[in-house]
Design an enzyme around this catalytic site. Structure first.
Site: not given
Length: 360
Positions: A102, A200
């Protein structure tokens, strides 16, 4: 003329405080929250509520600070570079670190590109690490954050010189208590918001369930095999296990057993005693170097193979297209797919993705 900064605002206290500090330092600040995935698309509709809550918190902070706020749709990029890669790595028997992907492709990739396209000079985030320019060597350097308990330099090893030149980390020297105090003094709604602990896009912690929902393929059952060759029973599919795992194996034995290796060719999970977990070296691929342009000769460093781990003395050297990392003392549970990061004191030398553990 004020320098213009796009402040990445996740809706948490760290990124909120970072935006506040940037304003106090005299920057022109625009807030931006990246929408990275759709909860319904990964079989967790409830996750969408968390996403919307975080966006609203970021918008409330931006309003309090008197800055513009944008919501940036990065769902397609996040699906390709993070979620799909996460699933494929597990299906190949590896254990990926999605936060590394990410940071590389989303936060300091697509979002940085968005910032520069807006005419911003920098992208700022709430990461705990420090960035310096060293005029003597003509390179941007990455160092550990001031609060070693929260240091996130491990997660940022893949940043290029171009990325480092356009990134600000306002929280570099602060402790968590100081950050919460600054947010509280600034009247920010996120001041006491708890830190997120999970991946997440796997808020329930069930990564195997995510893979089954998104991939829609049933994991192939196989055998648990002891390092001595003894077959001990059946496993529930490779995606349910990772190197070093002890709990959840469901095997009764004379002593505790750990996952030592995943034999993808025969679909076997290799188990054994804890001492079988240790490796003398590893091979790392997809390596990036920050302190030097390239690794020209063997270098003494300290290295760690997990985020929360203390780094240990090691030597790194080129080995074909990979980097061989030889530890001064054997390292426990070296796991393909995880990151190995090299340090010189406070500074990040570089890092890569573990390709293989070497027992000898």
């Amino acid at each position: 003329m004020k320098k213009k900064v796009l402040a990445a605002m996740s809706g948490g206290v760290d990124s909120s405080a970072a935006a506040l500090l940037l304003l106090k330092e005299g920057y022109e600040v625009i807030g931006a929250t990246a929408r990275m995935f759709d909860g319904a698309a990964i079989g967790l509709p409830g996750a969408a509520l968390n996403i919307e809550r975080d966006i609203k918190d970021a918008q409330a902070v931006a309003e309090k600070l008197g800055i513009e706020h944008k919501v940036v749709d990065l769902c397609p990029c996040f699906k390709e570079k993070v979620i799909s890669h996460f699933i494929e790595e597990y299906r190949c028997g590896r254990t990926p670190n999605p936060c590394v992907d990410c940071n590389k492709h989303i936060k300091f990739g697509a979002l940085l590109d968005y910032a520069l396209a807006l005419g911003c000079d920098y992208l700022a985030t709430g990461h705990y690490a420090r960035i310096f320019y060293d005029a003597e060597c003509g390179r941007w350097l990455l160092a550990r954050g001031g609060d070693r308990r929260k240091d996130q330099s491990y997660m940022l090893f893949s940043l290029s010189q171009q990325q480092l030149a356009h990134v600000l980390l306002p929280l570099a020297a602060l402790s968590k208590d100081e950050i919460r105090a600054a947010a509280q003094d600034g009247g920010l709604v996120t001041a006491q918001k708890p830190d997120s602990q999970d991946i997440c896009f796997v808020p329930d912690g069930d990564y195997a369930g995510l893979i089954r929902r998104v991939n829609a393929a049933k994991p192939a059952l196989g055998k648990f095999v002891h390092v001595n060759g003894q077959v001990l029973g059946s496993h529930k599919g490779m995606i349910n296990y990772t190197i070093g795992q002890r709990k959840g194996l469901g095997i009764a034995y004379d002593y505790p057993l750990y996952v030592i290796e995943k034999d993808m060719e025969h679909n076997n999970v290799i188990v054994g005693p804890q001492e079988a977990l240790f490796s003398k070296a590893l091979l790392a691929e997809s390596c990036n170097f920050i302190m030097v342009d390239k690794l020209a000769e063997p270098m003494r460093v300290t290295a760690k193979t997990r985020y929360r781990q203390e780094d240990v003395p090691a030597t790194i050297e080129r080995c074909g297209d990979c980097v061989k990392v030889t530890f001064e003392e054997p390292m426990r549970a070296v796991t393909p797919g995880q990151a190995v990061v090299f340090y010189n004191g406070e500074y990040v030398v570089g890092g890569g993705i573990i390709k293989a553990a070497l027992k000898e």
